[in-house]
Each structure stands twice: as C-alpha cells, then as structure tokens.
Design an enzyme around this catalytic site. Structure first.
Site, PDB file in Angstrom:
ATOM      1  N   LYS A 124       0.873  -1.191   0.000  1.00  0.00           N
ATOM      2  CA  LYS A 124       0.000   0.000   0.000  1.00  0.00           C
ATOM      3  C   LYS A 124       0.898   1.225   0.000  1.00  0.00           C
ATOM      4  O   LYS A 124       2.042   1.153   0.435  1.00  0.00           O
ATOM      5  CB  LYS A 124      -0.863   0.014   1.274  1.00  0.00           C
ATOM      6  CG  LYS A 124      -2.112   0.848   1.144  1.00  0.00           C
ATOM      7  CD  LYS A 124      -3.211   0.088   0.433  1.00  0.00           C
ATOM      8  CE  LYS A 124      -4.387   0.942   0.069  1.00  0.00           C
ATOM      9  NZ  LYS A 124      -5.526   0.126  -0.407  1.00  0.00           N
ATOM     10  N   ASP A 164      -6.949   4.112  -4.701  1.00  0.00           N
ATOM     11  CA  ASP A 164      -7.657   3.957  -3.434  1.00  0.00           C
ATOM     12  C   ASP A 164      -8.297   5.337  -3.215  1.00  0.00           C
ATOM     13  O   ASP A 164      -8.502   6.077  -4.189  1.00  0.00           O
ATOM     14  CB  ASP A 164      -6.692   3.576  -2.291  1.00  0.00           C
ATOM     15  CG  ASP A 164      -7.421   3.127  -1.023  1.00  0.00           C
ATOM     16  OD1 ASP A 164      -7.872   1.980  -0.973  1.00  0.00           O
ATOM     17  OD2 ASP A 164      -7.566   3.935  -0.083  1.00  0.00           O
ATOM     18  N   GLY A 235     -20.378   7.025   1.936  1.00  0.00           N
ATOM     19  CA  GLY A 235     -19.405   7.461   0.933  1.00  0.00           C
ATOM     20  C   GLY A 235     -20.116   7.883  -0.341  1.00  0.00           C
ATOM     21  O   GLY A 235     -21.332   7.642  -0.511  1.00  0.00           O
ATOM     22  N   PHE A 236     -19.382   8.541  -1.212  1.00  0.00           N
ATOM     23  CA  PHE A 236     -19.958   8.868  -2.532  1.00  0.00           C
ATOM     24  C   PHE A 236     -18.863   8.799  -3.593  1.00  0.00           C
ATOM     25  O   PHE A 236     -18.921   9.435  -4.625  1.00  0.00           O
ATOM     26  CB  PHE A 236     -20.650  10.239  -2.516  1.00  0.00           C
ATOM     27  CG  PHE A 236     -19.722  11.427  -2.325  1.00  0.00           C
ATOM     28  CD1 PHE A 236     -19.159  11.690  -1.094  1.00  0.00           C
ATOM     29  CD2 PHE A 236     -19.424  12.272  -3.383  1.00  0.00           C
ATOM     30  CE1 PHE A 236     -18.307  12.787  -0.911  1.00  0.00           C
ATOM     31  CE2 PHE A 236     -18.577  13.374  -3.207  1.00  0.00           C
ATOM     32  CZ  PHE A 236     -18.022  13.625  -1.966  1.00  0.00           C
ATOM     33  N   ASN A 238     -15.704   6.255  -5.658  1.00  0.00           N
ATOM     34  CA  ASN A 238     -15.656   5.185  -6.653  1.00  0.00           C
ATOM     35  C   ASN A 238     -16.359   3.914  -6.187  1.00  0.00           C
ATOM     36  O   ASN A 238     -17.165   3.314  -6.911  1.00  0.00           O
ATOM     37  CB  ASN A 238     -14.178   4.903  -6.983  1.00  0.00           C
ATOM     38  CG  ASN A 238     -14.006   3.655  -7.815  1.00  0.00           C
ATOM     39  OD1 ASN A 238     -13.647   2.599  -7.299  1.00  0.00           O
ATOM     40  ND2 ASN A 238     -14.313   3.754  -9.084  1.00  0.00           N
ATOM     41  N   VAL A 239     -16.071   3.509  -4.964  1.00  0.00           N
ATOM     42  CA  VAL A 239     -16.609   2.244  -4.462  1.00  0.00           C
ATOM     43  C   VAL A 239     -18.115   2.357  -4.225  1.00  0.00           C
ATOM     44  O   VAL A 239     -18.896   1.480  -4.615  1.00  0.00           O
ATOM     45  CB  VAL A 239     -15.843   1.820  -3.186  1.00  0.00           C
ATOM     46  CG1 VAL A 239     -16.481   0.613  -2.546  1.00  0.00           C
ATOM     47  CG2 VAL A 239     -14.380   1.540  -3.524  1.00  0.00           C
ATOM     48  N   ALA A 240     -18.530   3.476  -3.607  1.00  0.00           N
ATOM     49  CA  ALA A 240     -19.962   3.695  -3.358  1.00  0.00           C
ATOM     50  C   ALA A 240     -20.721   3.685  -4.689  1.00  0.00           C
ATOM     51  O   ALA A 240     -21.790   3.062  -4.803  1.00  0.00           O
ATOM     52  CB  ALA A 240     -20.163   5.031  -2.642  1.00  0.00           C
TER      53      ALA A 240
HETATM   54  P1  NDP Z   1     -12.902   7.729  -3.174  1.00  0.00           P
HETATM   55  O1  NDP Z   1     -11.820   8.724  -2.969  1.00  0.00           O
HETATM   56  O2  NDP Z   1     -13.474   7.569  -4.533  1.00  0.00           O
HETATM   57  O3  NDP Z   1     -14.089   7.993  -2.120  1.00  0.00           O
HETATM   58  C1  NDP Z   1     -13.880   7.910  -0.721  1.00  0.00           C
HETATM   59  C2  NDP Z   1     -15.074   8.447   0.047  1.00  0.00           C
HETATM   60  O4  NDP Z   1     -14.871   8.395   1.455  1.00  0.00           O
HETATM   61  C3  NDP Z   1     -15.308   9.893  -0.242  1.00  0.00           C
HETATM   62  O5  NDP Z   1     -16.654  10.168  -0.085  1.00  0.00           O
HETATM   63  C4  NDP Z   1     -14.423  10.523   0.825  1.00  0.00           C
HETATM   64  O6  NDP Z   1     -14.613  11.880   1.067  1.00  0.00           O
HETATM   65  C5  NDP Z   1     -14.779   9.711   2.004  1.00  0.00           C
HETATM   66  N1  NDP Z   1     -13.736   9.822   3.022  1.00  0.00           N
HETATM   67  C6  NDP Z   1     -12.412   9.615   2.881  1.00  0.00           C
HETATM   68  N2  NDP Z   1     -11.771   9.801   4.045  1.00  0.00           N
HETATM   69  C7  NDP Z   1     -12.700  10.167   4.918  1.00  0.00           C
HETATM   70  C8  NDP Z   1     -12.659  10.501   6.279  1.00  0.00           C
HETATM   71  N3  NDP Z   1     -11.500  10.497   6.969  1.00  0.00           N
HETATM   72  N4  NDP Z   1     -13.840  10.812   6.885  1.00  0.00           N
HETATM   73  C9  NDP Z   1     -15.008  10.784   6.190  1.00  0.00           C
HETATM   74  N5  NDP Z   1     -15.095  10.458   4.900  1.00  0.00           N
HETATM   75  C10 NDP Z   1     -13.968  10.171   4.272  1.00  0.00           C
HETATM   76  O7  NDP Z   1     -12.310   6.356  -2.671  1.00  0.00           O
HETATM   77  P2  NDP Z   1     -12.829   4.886  -2.939  1.00  0.00           P
HETATM   78  O8  NDP Z   1     -14.277   4.887  -3.207  1.00  0.00           O
HETATM   79  O9  NDP Z   1     -11.896   4.276  -3.909  1.00  0.00           O
HETATM   80  O10 NDP Z   1     -12.540   4.204  -1.525  1.00  0.00           O
HETATM   81  C11 NDP Z   1     -13.539   4.054  -0.508  1.00  0.00           C
HETATM   82  C12 NDP Z   1     -13.144   2.935   0.432  1.00  0.00           C
HETATM   83  O11 NDP Z   1     -13.045   1.704  -0.301  1.00  0.00           O
HETATM   84  C13 NDP Z   1     -11.797   3.104   1.130  1.00  0.00           C
HETATM   85  O12 NDP Z   1     -11.859   2.514   2.415  1.00  0.00           O
HETATM   86  C14 NDP Z   1     -10.857   2.283   0.261  1.00  0.00           C
HETATM   87  O13 NDP Z   1      -9.721   1.872   0.962  1.00  0.00           O
HETATM   88  C15 NDP Z   1     -11.767   1.121  -0.094  1.00  0.00           C
HETATM   89  N6  NDP Z   1     -11.412   0.340  -1.258  1.00  0.00           N
HETATM   90  C16 NDP Z   1     -11.173   0.917  -2.479  1.00  0.00           C
HETATM   91  C17 NDP Z   1     -10.889   0.125  -3.577  1.00  0.00           C
HETATM   92  C18 NDP Z   1     -10.683   0.689  -4.926  1.00  0.00           C
HETATM   93  O14 NDP Z   1     -10.425  -0.086  -5.850  1.00  0.00           O
HETATM   94  N7  NDP Z   1     -10.794   1.991  -5.118  1.00  0.00           N
HETATM   95  C19 NDP Z   1     -10.787  -1.333  -3.460  1.00  0.00           C
HETATM   96  C20 NDP Z   1     -11.105  -1.852  -2.162  1.00  0.00           C
HETATM   97  C21 NDP Z   1     -11.386  -1.022  -1.117  1.00  0.00           C
HETATM   98  P3  NDP Z   1     -13.336  12.861   0.920  1.00  0.00           P
HETATM   99  O15 NDP Z   1     -12.193  12.100   0.331  1.00  0.00           O
HETATM  100  O16 NDP Z   1     -13.842  13.914   0.011  1.00  0.00           O
HETATM  101  O17 NDP Z   1     -13.009  13.318   2.295  1.00  0.00           O
HETATM  102  O1  2IT Z   2      -7.944  -1.646  -0.994  1.00  0.00           O
HETATM  103  C1  2IT Z   2      -7.835  -2.144  -2.134  1.00  0.00           C
HETATM  104  O2  2IT Z   2      -7.956  -3.355  -2.323  1.00  0.00           O
HETATM  105  C2  2IT Z   2      -7.589  -1.250  -3.249  1.00  0.00           C
HETATM  106  N1  2IT Z   2      -7.529  -0.052  -3.038  1.00  0.00           N
HETATM  107  C3  2IT Z   2      -7.361  -1.805  -4.628  1.00  0.00           C
HETATM  108  C4  2IT Z   2      -5.933  -2.245  -4.795  1.00  0.00           C
HETATM  109  C5  2IT Z   2      -5.550  -2.680  -6.183  1.00  0.00           C
HETATM  110  O3  2IT Z   2      -4.351  -2.972  -6.337  1.00  0.00           O
HETATM  111  O4  2IT Z   2      -6.371  -2.734  -7.090  1.00  0.00           O
END
Ligand code: NDP
Ligand code: 2IT
Length: 444
Positions: A124, A164, A235-236, A238-240
């Site tokens: 990471k 991420d 959340g809003f 990528n994942v949401a």
């Molecule tokens: P994004 O940046 O697209 O969205 C993250 C969301 O969470 C945003 O709404 C963001 O708001 C909010 N957020 C982040 N930090 C905080 C905080 N400290 N307090 C409150 N809200 C917060 O990220 P992803 O959708 O990619 O990731 C969301 C989750 O999924 C994370 O836990 C990530 O580790 C996990 N994940 C992601 C993967 C991927 O492929 N992208 C794969 C597996 C897991 P803002 O950033 O504006 O504060």
């Molecule tokens: O938390 C996770 O699994 C990710 N952010 C995706 C990692 C990846 O290498 O696709």
C-alpha cells in the site's frame, strides 16, 4: 500464541499506530487456533515476520502550485509481503494519510489478495496530499513528483500500485505517464489504467460490483436477495458508485449516500441519472455530498452517519472506523440483517462484536471488497498476454472470484451452531495461504 504479548511488543516498537495495531489484533485473534494447530508456523516465526512490512519507502514530494509557490507533501510505499506474488495494492491520497493507516491497509491487503485466488502479494502507499480545490494541473504536477521517487521500487513483476481514496483514473493517468517516461517502457506497472492504454473493462466498477455479489451470496445462504430491500450506503466515491449501481440493478433501493459533511436521505432511491451525478460530484475535487440533496430536493443530515436510517442491508463504502458501536446498535434495532463492508475496516471492533452477538450476516472488507484488487489482477493478466477481454468476460470472472471468496469464508468460518463468522473465515483462509507459502520458501 500469546496475542496480548505480541501486541504489547508491537505497540512498544510502533507507539500510537492505532489503525495498524487494530488490524493486526483482529487477524491474530482469528487465526490463533489454526496457528496453534500448525507448529511449523511457530518454528518459522511466521507471525513475527508477517506483522512487519518487508520494507517502507518514505519520501518527500515537492511540487509547484498554480501561483508558482512550492508545496511539500509526504509520500510512502509499504511493501508488506510478496510470498505469493508481486507486491500489489492501492495508493491513497488524503490529508489523513500517515504510516499507521498505510500499514493497516498494507497488512489487510496481504490476506485480501490471497483470498482472490490470484498470485498477488500485499502493499500500500500514498500521500497526505489533499486534492480539495486543486486544479488538474496541480494534481498532475503532484503525481509526477510522487512518481519521480516511487518508480525506483515498482515494476510489473515487482510491485503494482493502483487507486484507493483520492486516486482514480485521472491520477493513475498522470502517474503512469511519468513512469513510462522514466522507465522508458510501456508495461502494466499500474492498474486502473484508462481503457485505451492497457486498462481493463469493469475495473472502475469492480470493488462495488464485487461487494454486492458478495452480499448477494451471503443473502442466498438465508434464502434472501436484494430484490425489494432497502440499502444504506456510505461514501460517494468510486466504491460507493459501483455498489449503488449493482445494488439497484439487483432490485434494491439505495436510500443514502454520505460524505465527510453528513449524509443524504433519498427515499425514492439513488438511481438512474442520480448515479451518474455521483461521479460528477466526486470529480469536482470537493469533499461534500450536500450538493446532491440540493439538486434533487431531498433531505441532507449534516454531521451524521447514515446508519441511523432504517434499512435491510448496509454497505459501508467510505473509510476506516466509520461505523461504531452506537451505529451498529442502531442498525440492529432498525432490523438490518446484512452488513457487507466495501471500505477497508469501516466497522470498529466494538461494532463487529455487536453484529456477531446479534448473529446477523457480517462480512469484513478484506473479503467483501476484494473484487477491486481481483480485477486489478485480471488487468495484469490481460497486460501480460497483451490482450483485452470483453466486459462480460471480466465481469463473469469477477463474479466467480467473489463466489469463491464467499465459499472460502464459509468453509473456514462456520461455527458449531451453523453461524458463519466471515471475519474468522476470511482471516484463516488468507493467512493459511500466505503462511504456507512462507514456510515452503524458507527464512528470507
Ligand atoms: P474515493 O476517494 O473515490 O471515495 C472515498 C469516500 O470516502 C469519499 O466520499 C471521501 O470523502 C470519504 N472519506 C475519505 N476519508 C474520509 C474521512 N477520513 N472521513 C469521512 N469520509 C472520508 O475512494 P474509494 O471509493 O476508492 O474508496 C472508498 C473505500 O473503499 C476506502 O476505504 C478504500 O480503501 C476502499 N477500497 C477501495 C478500492 C478501490 O479499488 N478503489 C478497493 C477496495 C477497497 P473525501 O475524500 O472527500 O473526504
Ligand atoms: O484496498 C484495495 O484493495 C484497493 N484499493 C485496490 C488495490 C488494487 O491494487 O487494485
């Protein structure tokens, strides 16, 4: 295994790294039994070797903003374990990023990647860079400076970063461009690439889609499905976005999304063009979700979590420790029967205890969000073959992988009374694969 002693020793070595210690505790408590049944793990000091990363690269990231002023951020890459494949894991750009958060994420990634059935180790990285209010040019210059250091230790067979929080298609593009220039090669060194330059179809949707596939498998064990169910999402990003799309497609109604500013309650459901608007909102470099409520004339609840809203299924998609004991109690009181984590470690240990006591379906992120990294693995396969698969093929593979992960959790997590402890199941299955590989390969 003396879990308390191991954790006390670790805390002395790494004081204040609360998220990292939280993640280690959960894994050790789950695997204690299987560890003690396998004396070869103890003789190979597997725990001591597994809880410490192989190496940590920490560096400074200077860049110039649009006013010509020099800015400075911190950058990291934590290569945790590569016993079963090249280091693999995302990059997080968020002001809250520190070593503890990246170590917890890297540690979790080892087991998650093992569960995918694909050959990927765990790593990471990231930076405390805050994209809020930054122009595309500023984001590009930051990414280029970040890669100027990172490129020395990554490679398509060595360590393959991805996105991420705060790192999506735009950032991967800027990072990839700089890597290509520095390394003088065009390889699959990052995943989540654009479709026209080596990316895989379905990767943007994969974490959310995979999460809903996993939740659906859990529901099936109770003869249930998403059809007609009310779903709360946090959340809003990528994942949401992916989770809302798939949950809606399967007949669920998603009534909440949230941001650091509070949550939106949309009783008609987040669907159709409202899902596309989530993407627009996220791409705006703002960290507020309230504009959704203003645009569609629905309720916005400032400063609160969505878990107080009545639902059947909860999908936490934002960040670590966003669902605490009170939230868990509120979910149970309102009749929620399935919590499927899409974020990494969103539920606190106390919240997990509430879910387990109530014997509801609960799946940890390392199993239920593995669809993202699994599809990254599929992107690596396509890059290695210099071919690309259709969306249907990638989606079918992703779906099968999520079913396999679910099965591994059931096999390793089923209790005497039939209740499936998915936390134990995921930790044991992931741990056994990595620990056995480490034993086979000797002390290195
Ligand atoms: P994004 O940046 O697209 O969205 C993250 C969301 O969470 C945003 O709404 C963001 O708001 C909010 N957020 C982040 N930090 C905080 C905080 N400290 N307090 C409150 N809200 C917060 O990220 P992803 O959708 O990619 O990731 C969301 C989750 O999924 C994370 O836990 C990530 O580790 C996990 N994940 C992601 C993967 C991927 O492929 N992208 C794969 C597996 C897991 P803002 O950033 O504006 O504060
Ligand atoms: O938390 C996770 O699994 C990710 N952010 C995706 C990692 C990846 O290498 O696709």
């Amino acid at each position: 295994m003396n879990v308390e002693k191991i954790l006390n020793d670790l805390e002395k070595k790494h004081p204040g790294e609360v998220e990292y210690l939280q993640a280690v505790r959960e894994v050790l408590e789950s695997i204690k039994e299987v560890y003690e049944q396998n004396p070869q793990f103890e003789s190979a000091a597997i725990i001591e070797r597994l809880v410490e990363p192989d190496r940590i690269l920490s560096f400074k990231v200077p860049w110039v903003d649009d006013q010509g002023k020099v800015q400075m951020n911190l950058g990291y890459r934590i290569q945790f374990n590569n016993a079963i494949g090249p280091y693999k894991g995302g990059l997080r750009f968020h002001p809250s990023v520190n070593l503890s958060i990246l170590k917890f994420l890297g540690f979790e990634q080892i087991f998650k990647n093992a569960l995918t059935t694909l050959p990927m180790g765990g790593s990471k990285g990231g930076s405390d860079f805050n994209a809020k209010g930054k122009s595309d040019g500023e984001v590009m210059r930051f990414c280029q400076s970040f890669m100027l250091e990172l490129w020395r230790i990554i490679g398509p067979e060595t360590d393959v970063p991805a996105g991420d929080i705060g790192v999506g298609g735009r950032e991967i593009g800027f990072l990839y461009g700089m890597y290509r220039k520095l390394a003088h090669e065009n390889t699959g060194v990052l995943t989540g690439k654009g479709r026209g330059w080596g990316g895989s179809l379905v990767r943007p949707e994969a974490t959310g889609f995979g999460n809903v596939y996993f939740a659906n498998e859990m529901l099936k064990t109770k003869g249930a499905s998403f059809t007609g169910k009310t779903v709360c999402v946090s959340g809003f990003g990528n994942v949401a976005w992916g989770a809302v799309r798939k949950a809606t497609e399967l007949g669920g109604k998603v009534v909440t999304i949230s941001g650091p500013d509070g949550y939106v309650y949309d009783p008609d459901g987040v669907k159709g063009e409202k899902i596309d608007y989530m993407l627009e909102l996220r791409a705006s470099n703002n960290d507020v979700v309230k504009p959704y409520a203003d645009k569609y004339g629905v309720k916005f609840v400032a400063g609160r979590h969505p878990w107080e809203v009545k639902c059947d299924i909860a999908l936490p998609c934002a960040t670590q420790n966003e669902l605490n004991k009170e939230d868990a109690l509120a979910l149970i009181k309102n009749g929620c029967t399935c919590v499927c984590e899409a974020a990494n470690m969103p539920s606190t240990p106390e919240a997990i205890e509430v879910f387990h006591k109530a014997k509801i379906l609960f799946a940890p992120g390392k199993a239920a969000n593995a669809g993202g990294v699994a599809t990254s693995g599929l992107e690596m396969s396509q890059n290695a073959m210099k071919l690309s698969w259709s969306a249907e093929e990638v989606d079918a593979r992703l779906h099968q992988i999520m079913k396999d992960i679910h099965q591994q959790c059931v096999i390793n997590g089923k209790q005497a009374d039939g209740y499936v402890d998915y936390v134990k199941g995921a930790n044991v299955a992931g741990f056994l694969k990595v620990a056995n590989a480490m034993v086979d390969q000797g002390v290195i």
